[in-house]
Write an enzyme that holds these catalytic residues in place. Structure first.
Site, PDB file in Angstrom:
ATOM      1  N   ASP A 214      10.733  13.983  11.259  1.00  0.00           N
ATOM      2  CA  ASP A 214      10.368  13.890   9.841  1.00  0.00           C
ATOM      3  C   ASP A 214       8.881  14.180   9.665  1.00  0.00           C
ATOM      4  O   ASP A 214       8.146  13.396   9.090  1.00  0.00           O
ATOM      5  CB  ASP A 214      10.746  12.512   9.288  1.00  0.00           C
ATOM      6  CG  ASP A 214      10.910  12.530   7.770  1.00  0.00           C
ATOM      7  OD1 ASP A 214      10.991  13.630   7.188  1.00  0.00           O
ATOM      8  OD2 ASP A 214      10.949  11.449   7.162  1.00  0.00           O
TER       9      ASP A 214
ATOM     10  N   ILE B  32       0.816  -1.208   0.000  1.00  0.00           N
ATOM     11  CA  ILE B  32       0.000   0.000   0.000  1.00  0.00           C
ATOM     12  C   ILE B  32       0.849   1.257   0.000  1.00  0.00           C
ATOM     13  O   ILE B  32       0.344   2.354  -0.131  1.00  0.00           O
ATOM     14  CB  ILE B  32      -0.986   0.052   1.199  1.00  0.00           C
ATOM     15  CG1 ILE B  32      -0.254  -0.240   2.506  1.00  0.00           C
ATOM     16  CG2 ILE B  32      -2.133  -0.908   0.993  1.00  0.00           C
ATOM     17  CD1 ILE B  32      -1.125  -0.044   3.741  1.00  0.00           C
TER      18      ILE B  32
END
Ligand SMILES: *[C@@H]1O[C@H](CO)[C@@H](O)[C@H](O)[C@H]1NC(C)=O
Ligand SMILES: *[C@@H]1O[C@H](CO)[C@@H](O)[C@H](O)[C@H]1NC(C)=O
Ligand SMILES: *[C@@H]1O[C@H](CO)[C@@H](O)[C@H](O)[C@H]1NC(C)=O
Ligand SMILES: *[C@@H]1O[C@H](CO)[C@@H](O)[C@H](O)[C@H]1NC(C)=O
Ligand SMILES: *[C@@H]1O[C@H](CO)[C@@H](O)[C@H](O)[C@H]1NC(C)=O
Ligand SMILES: *[C@@H]1O[C@H](CO)[C@@H](O)[C@H](O)[C@H]1NC(C)=O
Ligand SMILES: *[C@@H]1O[C@H](CO)[C@@H](O)[C@H](O)[C@H]1NC(C)=O
Ligand SMILES: *[C@@H]1O[C@H](CO)[C@@H](O)[C@H](O)[C@H]1NC(C)=O
Length: 694
Positions: free
Chosen positions: A484, A364
């Protein structure tokens, strides 16, 4: 001879001459049997001819696309502007093969196109047929039969191995899993054919009496009696009088090869497919099991060639290593240190079963560190499974220590880590809660209108993520930096709650302890200037990342886009010109649901967070306070009891620290300099500026 007869006699040769001089023949017929060349085809983009075979895309690089067209326009109607169409029958042999080190994608199509060339098309999921803005437009005049190996939700693809009938759009009019009906009339059995396995397949496409049939079979079999797709469709509005025919293919992050080996076309002969030679064709099937293709064989040969003894040792080491590894795997040995992290350990077999053996069908997403699979654990719990390759066992131990702590972080705005498991080949598997609605970037950048988040939804996402980061920074016994923060790391659950994911880069930092300098981690465009310079992350660098997130969510623009100024610089420039609110995502402007004051406030908040001066950035607690205000920013009272508008305070703080940064080389600017550069400060007095802060 009567005069009529004489007239006919004289007329006949004239008519004959006119017909034979007419360069456009009303029908077309051609056959290619592995004799393609750049002189008998038109090639565009990355299409090439290799050994007389069409290669549509370059399989040694990503984001490639190409087209190969029959060199002449062909008529599609018996006479120009007729509403009737010429029937046609075409057949071709193709091979699509996986390429080492890549997941396969995206596919190719047979097409009718009004133009040569590839303008107005994109690679990846657009298959070199259309682009984001013209997809679905009736002015395309494109009929395509796609062989698509990626399931794109945006085009309502049925699966990742299908054939589709497309008119002016990548959303198919009709589609079917690739395969064929084997057997005779009434007794057919459907057999799936995998498009990307290198096998040569023959395809037949026929159009007659407003019905289009698409059939495929492995090469060498006769044409199956029952077509894969059979649809009535009036193509007279789609096809223009004369069109180009041929093939288009594209790759993206996903790469595979797309080859056309033979091709025939006729408007009159419906057996033209039989003209294709199906014998002695080259094969592009990957012999995966073969030792000749493996890297180990190459290592063995080159080392052996230079150093016979050395290679003996290498082989011995390899054999021993392999045997040891195998034995360990079978018993699933658990070492002492692994037990320490036991609470979150999930069995190897359970993960394997959950993901259908890490089937490519379950992929995915692609993280920086590895692929992400969808899985279903026993009991029907849906999970996202991330597989990460590690350098060595030492790294693994450190990593597990971290995961075991992170596994205890629980917050409604963080993607829950369910557990981990060590699988073979030094790879580590992390199991997260599955997020139904995917990642944020898919809903704010280039996307279909139906996917686009509204202003209200965007603000909710920003609040959710602010809460998630606040929890990481302050809500726990140890301070956790995310390092991040970006749109693709924000995931949406089934109720559209935003959750921060991917703690792969996070390191634990005890309160008060300075973060150690390690190699720079993060994503270009989201990194604070001091991280780029020193590599040292901090709470403030997370705030910077969050600021970039705020700006991209409000503007619907990535922090870095080719050919455009960086998002942060662009917004600074708009601010200096007093045009900040024009940065709002244009797609939101027609939808409403926001007030300009709110847009301005959120943008200033973003700017405050991306301030080059790290100590001027707000804390996440302050950020949340601003976001949670309703409507117009309320007045607040400063130390001396004076009412100060919050928005004005933010503007002042933002501009002050920005100018301090700009003037850094020669010390602080004077108040006059600041006021001269920014009109919004005129209303404030000098002492206000010095004392402002949220
Ligand atoms: C290609 O080969 C077919 C026969 O297999 C032939 O009919 C055709 O003319 C050839 N085409 C070119 C352009 O050489
Ligand atoms: C593909 O074609 C485009 C332009 O036609 C070119 O810019 C690009 O470098 C090509 N890519 C490869 C991998 O050949
Ligand atoms: C494919 O791309 C690679 C790297 O971009 C390039 O070196 C090579 O020439 C390309 N091959 C073809 C056939 O265009
Ligand atoms: C149809 O129109 C095109 C120009 O659009 C012309 O070149 C062509 O000869 C015409 N065909 C017929 C059969 O009249
Ligand atoms: C798509 O192609 C058209 C030309 O057909 C072009 O005008 C448009 O800018 C392109 N859109 C994108 C998003 O590339
Ligand atoms: C298309 O398929 C239908 C259904 O099998 C069949 O009746 C029809 O004859 C086919 N058309 C062509 C042109 O082969
Ligand atoms: C197809 O559509 C055109 C108009 O776009 C119409 O004139 C024509 O009669 C239709 N043909 C059939 C077979 O329905
Ligand atoms: C149609 O094409 C096939 C294959 O090339 C050929 O065997 C057959 O004779 C052709 N039929 C006609 C009527 O030309």
């Amino acid at each position: 001879m009567s005069s009529t007869k004489l007239a006919l006699f004289l007329l006949t040769p004239t008519v004959f001459i006119i017909l034979s001089l007419n360069p456009v023949s009303p029908t077309t017929e051609f056959v290619f049997n592995a004799n393609f060349s750049s002189t008998n085809l038109l090639l565009f983009g990355n299409a090439t001819i290799q050994s007389s075979i069409i290669t549509l895309t370059n399989d040694s690089s990503t984001f490639s696309m190409g087209r190969a067209l029959y060199p002449f326009k062909i008529p599609t109607k018996p006479t120009n502007s007729s509403s009737a169409l010429l029937p046609f029958s075409t057949s071709f042999i193709f091979s699509a093969a996986p390429v080492e080190h890549f997941l396969p994608g995206h596919g190719f199509a047979f097409l009718f196109s009004p133009h040569p060339g590839m303008s107005g098309t994109s690679s990846s999921q657009h298959l070199g047929l259309f682009n984001l803005s013209n997809d679905g437009s009736s002015s395309n005049h494109v009929l395509a039969i796609e062989f698509d190996v990626f399931k794109n939700q945006e085009f309502q693809d049925i699966d990742d191995n299908h054939v589709g009938l497309n008119v002016n759009s990548l959303t198919s009019v009709a589609s079917h899993s690739a395969g064929f009906w084997d057997g005779e009339d009434g007794e057919e059995e459907f057999k799936v054919l995998k498009i990307v396995n290198g096998v040569n397949y023959q395809v037949w496409i026929e159009y007659l009496d407003s019905r289009i049939n698409v059939t495929m079979a492995p090469v060498g079999r006769r044409k199956p009696w029952r077509p894969l797709i059979s649809e009535f469709m009036n193509l007279s509005g789609v096809l223009v009088d004369e069109m180009y025919v041929g093939f288009s293919g594209a790759t993206g992050q996903l790469v595979e090869s797309h080859r056309i080996l033979a091709w025939s076309f006729s408007n009159t002969n419906f057996s033209i497919g039989d003209a294709l030679v199906t014998q002695n064709l080259p094969s592009f099937v990957n012999s995966k099991g073969s030792v000749f293709g493996s890297e180990w064989f190459i290592v063995g040969v080159s080392v052996g060639g230079f150093l016979l003894v050395g290679s003996g040792v290498l082989v011995l080491w390899f054999v021993v290593f392999r045997m040891k590894g195998k034995k360990k795997n079978e018993n699933e040995d658990i070492e002492d240190w692994e037990l320490e992290y036991w609470p979150h350990r999930i069995g190897n077999q359970d993960i394997f079963a959950a993901t259908n053996g890490f089937s490519e069908k379950n992929v995915i997403g692609f993280g920086r560190n590895g692929k992400v699979y969808k899985g279903v654990l026993a009991g029907g719990i849906e999970v996202a499974v991330k597989r990460i390759a590690l350098q060595n066992e030492h790294g693994m131990r450190e990593f597990l220590a971290e995961i075991s702590s992170l596994g205890r972080l629980k917050h409604r705005n963080l993607v829950g880590l369910r557990g981990w498991c060590k699988s073979e080949k030094r790879s580590l598997v992390l199991v997260y809660d599955y997020m139904e609605k995917g990642s944020l970037d898919k809903r704010i950048f280039e996307c279909k209108d139906s996917m686009l988040l509204s202003w209200e939804e965007r603000i909710l996402v920003l609040k959710d993520i602010a809460r998630g980061i606040l929890y990481l920074h302050e809500g726990w016994e140890a301070k956790v930096l995310h390092r991040d923060i970006k749109a693709s790391n924000v995931l949406l659950d089934k109720d559209m709650n935003a959750r921060l994911g991917d703690f792969g880069l996070a390191r634990m930092h005890h309160h008060g302890q300075l973060a150690s300098t390690t190699r720079v981690v993060g994503t270009v465009g989201y990194m604070a200037p001091e991280v780029v310079q020193t590599g040292r992350p901090s709470v403030q660098t997370d705030v910077y990342g969050y600021g970039v997130l705020v700006l991209e969510v409000v503007c619907g623009r990535r922090p870095t886009e080719e050919g455009k100024p960086g998002l942060v610089d662009w917004i600074w420039r708009l601010t200096e010109r007093g045009e900040l609110v024009s940065a709002l995502d244009v797609r939101l402007k027609s939808k409403g649901g926001y007030s300009m004051e709110e847009v301005e406030r959120v943008l200033y908040l973003g700017l405050l967070c991306v301030n080059p001066e790290s100590q001027s950035r707000p804390t996440m607690r302050e950020v949340l306070k601003v976001l949670e205000m309703k409507g117009d920013a309320p007045e607040s009272t400063d130390d001396e009891g004076m009412e100060v508008n919050l928005l004005e305070k933010m503007k002042a703080t933002t501009m002050l620290s920005k100018y301090r940064w700009n003037f850094g080389a020669r010390g602080h600017p004077t108040f006059e300099e600041i006021r001269g550069s920014h009109s919004s400060l005129i209303s404030l007095s000098g002492s206000d500026i010095i004392r402002v802060g949220i």
